[in-house]
Design a protein around this motif. Structure first.
Motif, PDB file in Angstrom:
ATOM      1  N   THR A   1       9.106  10.707   6.239  1.00 30.52           N
ATOM      2  CA  THR A   1       8.029  10.338   5.464  1.00 30.52           C
ATOM      3  C   THR A   1       7.073  11.533   5.208  1.00 30.52           C
ATOM      4  O   THR A   1       6.992  12.371   6.121  1.00 30.52           O
ATOM      5  CB  THR A   1       7.272   8.973   5.710  1.00 30.52           C
ATOM      6  OG1 THR A   1       7.030   9.107   7.091  1.00 30.52           O
ATOM      7  CG2 THR A   1       8.264   7.900   5.904  1.00 30.52           C
ATOM      8  N   VAL A   2       6.218  11.372   4.164  1.00 26.59           N
ATOM      9  CA  VAL A   2       5.163  12.357   4.136  1.00 26.59           C
ATOM     10  C   VAL A   2       4.051  11.933   5.320  1.00 26.59           C
ATOM     11  O   VAL A   2       3.538  11.091   5.132  1.00 26.59           O
ATOM     12  CB  VAL A   2       4.586  12.350   2.851  1.00 26.59           C
ATOM     13  CG1 VAL A   2       3.592  13.393   2.724  1.00 26.59           C
ATOM     14  CG2 VAL A   2       5.513  12.696   1.799  1.00 26.59           C
TER      15      VAL A   2
ATOM     16  N   SER B   1       0.020  12.597   7.053  1.00 24.39           N
ATOM     17  CA  SER B   1      -1.255  12.700   6.445  1.00 24.39           C
ATOM     18  C   SER B   1      -1.498  13.879   5.998  1.00 24.39           C
ATOM     19  O   SER B   1      -1.199  15.254   6.507  1.00 24.39           O
ATOM     20  CB  SER B   1      -2.270  12.088   7.282  1.00 24.39           C
ATOM     21  OG  SER B   1      -2.358  12.740   8.533  1.00 24.39           O
ATOM     22  N   SER B   2      -2.671  14.252   4.896  1.00 26.98           N
ATOM     23  CA  SER B   2      -2.996  15.500   4.611  1.00 26.98           C
ATOM     24  C   SER B   2      -3.632  16.333   5.668  1.00 26.98           C
ATOM     25  O   SER B   2      -3.491  17.570   5.331  1.00 26.98           O
ATOM     26  CB  SER B   2      -4.015  15.087   3.315  1.00 26.98           C
ATOM     27  OG  SER B   2      -5.195  14.526   3.741  1.00 26.98           O
TER      28      SER B   2
ATOM     29  N   ALA C   1       3.936   9.110  -4.782  1.00 27.75           N
ATOM     30  CA  ALA C   1       3.508   9.678  -3.402  1.00 27.75           C
ATOM     31  C   ALA C   1       4.131  11.066  -3.584  1.00 27.75           C
ATOM     32  O   ALA C   1       5.006  11.460  -4.060  1.00 27.75           O
ATOM     33  CB  ALA C   1       4.519   8.986  -2.403  1.00 27.75           C
TER      34      ALA C   1
ATOM     35  N   GLN D   1      -0.916   4.284   0.661  1.00 28.53           N
ATOM     36  CA  GLN D   1      -2.316   4.581   1.209  1.00 28.53           C
ATOM     37  C   GLN D   1      -3.243   5.327   0.311  1.00 28.53           C
ATOM     38  O   GLN D   1      -2.722   5.755  -0.764  1.00 28.53           O
ATOM     39  CB  GLN D   1      -1.922   5.833   2.607  1.00 28.53           C
ATOM     40  CG  GLN D   1      -1.258   5.133   3.559  1.00 28.53           C
ATOM     41  CD  GLN D   1      -1.167   6.112   4.805  1.00 28.53           C
ATOM     42  OE1 GLN D   1      -2.057   6.919   5.094  1.00 28.53           O
ATOM     43  NE2 GLN D   1      -0.082   5.822   5.878  1.00 28.53           N
TER      44      GLN D   1
ATOM     45  N   ALA E   1       7.804  10.713  -1.109  1.00 29.80           N
ATOM     46  CA  ALA E   1       7.970  10.154   0.220  1.00 29.80           C
ATOM     47  C   ALA E   1       9.314   9.208   0.515  1.00 29.80           C
ATOM     48  O   ALA E   1      10.030   8.921  -0.588  1.00 29.80           O
ATOM     49  CB  ALA E   1       6.862   9.332   0.534  1.00 29.80           C
TER      50      ALA E   1
ATOM     51  N   THR F   1       0.350   9.576   0.122  1.00 22.69           N
ATOM     52  CA  THR F   1       1.238   8.858   0.925  1.00 22.69           C
ATOM     53  C   THR F   1       1.244   7.511   0.378  1.00 22.69           C
ATOM     54  O   THR F   1       0.375   6.865  -0.096  1.00 22.69           O
ATOM     55  CB  THR F   1       0.476   8.700   2.262  1.00 22.69           C
ATOM     56  OG1 THR F   1       0.415  10.164   2.885  1.00 22.69           O
ATOM     57  CG2 THR F   1       1.751   8.320   3.401  1.00 22.69           C
ATOM     58  N   ASP F   2       2.654   6.974   0.544  1.00 25.06           N
ATOM     59  CA  ASP F   2       3.012   5.508   0.001  1.00 25.06           C
ATOM     60  C   ASP F   2       2.070   4.502   0.494  1.00 25.06           C
ATOM     61  O   ASP F   2       1.940   4.496   1.875  1.00 25.06           O
ATOM     62  CB  ASP F   2       4.320   5.378   0.224  1.00 25.06           C
ATOM     63  CG  ASP F   2       4.924   4.120  -0.502  1.00 25.06           C
ATOM     64  OD1 ASP F   2       4.177   3.501  -1.183  1.00 25.06           O
ATOM     65  OD2 ASP F   2       5.960   3.347   0.117  1.00 25.06           O
TER      66      ASP F   2
ATOM     67  N   SER G   1      -5.811   8.234  -0.274  1.00 19.72           N
ATOM     68  CA  SER G   1      -6.412   9.803   0.197  1.00 19.72           C
ATOM     69  C   SER G   1      -7.625  10.117  -0.177  1.00 19.72           C
ATOM     70  O   SER G   1      -8.188   9.520  -1.528  1.00 19.72           O
ATOM     71  CB  SER G   1      -5.183  10.963  -0.088  1.00 19.72           C
ATOM     72  OG  SER G   1      -4.240  10.566   0.403  1.00 19.72           O
TER      73      SER G   1
END
Length: 382
Positions: free
Chosen positions: A29-30, A32-33, A168, A193, A4, A190-191, A195
């Motif tokens: 940035t990446v 959410s899934s 990430a 966060q 990320a 994600t940085d 999951s």
């Protein structure tokens, strides 16, 4: 593996080509899934020594994914090979770039960024979830690993797990437990966060998905083994509650006679019509417990007592067993100890009975550092 907070700019085309300076002026940035479900798309590839550009074009054609990268950064003429069969897109991308110093970053709308690893600022995140069986019951103490790393965790008694400080990006998690078929899942970390990824494991009634090490050159699933091999997993050992080392052999197909006229040791058994302890070898973690197997009135079960240190038992049955032990045409019994997991855990057990029987067992195992594990245990009886 993707990461990320990289410096890039995205353009909604099938393939975006920007100068190196342009890529360094933007940030991506990446997501959410739930916005990168396309990474679970299955595809098959059989590409050998082809330019990276060709490999990316083939993947794009099979999955409708659009790639964004700079030709000044990505060596599109570099030769790569990738061979996968019905694998998730995330795994296919990992293998495509495995021999390069490139990383990939998923975006929304089926778009993926590719760049040099050195241009990426990598953050960390967490993954949590629960492991249950097909009936919704928790799978206690299941192992969850982040493939390609040394990171992982063991689920608690209710099936919940948490893996912290994962780099990430997109990773493949693998959940496994003795007596169940293992399951893999792709998750986007994600940085900063956490999951969530839950697993549902299917029971492996025949034990064919269990990884075995006895009678093979390398660990492999039981179904791939070329010898007649039976396993006794921890759950089955708990239900059997054997009083002696050889009593557990009652649950192995082919052992037609197991009797203990001598008490807890010096037992007699017959395997596929072959009678005599000297024709069956006992091993501990692949090493013979007693090399000659039979001397006067001493058997291997005199020297090794089964306890809570044992993780599972593997038995090679029939003539093939002679390939893995000296003078052992009946069977090779390999008692495999626990090795410790990524989290501290243990068990204590008390057994009482008539005639003054009292026995206490314990086992404790866990991590000693990033790369070290320990296991200690034993029993006391009087």
């Amino acid at each position: 593996m993707l990461v990320a907070n990289a410096n890039f700019q995205l353009i909604p085309t099938s393939a975006s080509y920007l100068s190196a300076n342009q890529w360094k002026e933007a940030t991506v940035t990446v997501p959410s899934s739930d916005k990168t479900q396309y990474l679970k798309t299955l595809l098959s590839l059989d590409l050998n020594n082809v330019p990276l550009q060709v490999a990316l074009d083939v993947i794009s054609a099979k999955t409708d994914v659009r790639f964004s990268y700079s030709k000044e950064i990505v060596p599109v003429e570099r030769r790569v090979s990738v061979n996968v069969e019905k694998a998730p897109l995330a795994e296919a991308l990992d293998k495509t770039l495995s021999t390069t110093d490139l990383v990939w970053i998923p975006q929304e709308n089926n778009q993926v960024v590719i760049t040099e690893r050195t241009l990426v600022q990598q953050g960390k995140g967490n993954v949590k979830g629960r492991v249950v069986d097909q009936n919704g019951s928790p799978v206690a103490f299941a192992n969850i690993l982040v493939l390609g790393t040394t990171m992982g965790a063991a689920a608690d008694a209710n099936g919940y797990y948490m893996i912290e400080n994962i780099p990430a990006g997109t990773h493949t998690l693998r959940a496994s437990a003795v007596g169940y078929r293992r399951a893999d899942a792709s998750v986007v970390v994600t940085d900063g966060q956490t999951s969530t990824e839950n697993f549902t494991l299917q029971q492996d009634v025949l034990g064919m998905s269990e990884v075995v090490v006895t009678g093979t050159m390398a660990p492999r699933e039981n179904i791939q083994s070329s010898v007649a091999l039976s396993t006794i997993n921890p759950k089955e050992m708990t239900l059997a509650n054997p009083r002696s080392t050889t009593e557990v052999l009652r649950y192995i197909p082919g052992f037609t006679r197991v009797e203990s006229s001598g008490g807890e040791v010096n037992e007699n058994y017959t395997m596929r019509g072959i009678y005599g302890v000297e024709y069956i070898m006992f091993m501990e973690d692949g090493l013979p417990v007693f090399p000659t197997m039979h001397t006067f009135f001493m058997n291997a079960d005199n020297l090794f007592r089964i306890d809570e240190n044992i993780d599972h038992i593997e038995v090679v049955r029939g003539g093939n067993s002679a390939l893995f032990g000296s003078n052992t045409p009946a069977a090779v019994v390999n008692l495999i100890n626990k090795t410790g997991g990524p989290e501290l855990q243990g068990i204590t057990k008390a057994t009482v009975g008539t005639q003054g029987l009292a026995r206490f067992d314990f086992d404790l195992n866990g991590p000693m550092g990033p790369e070290w594990r320990f296991d200690v245990g034993g029993f006391y009886r009087y």
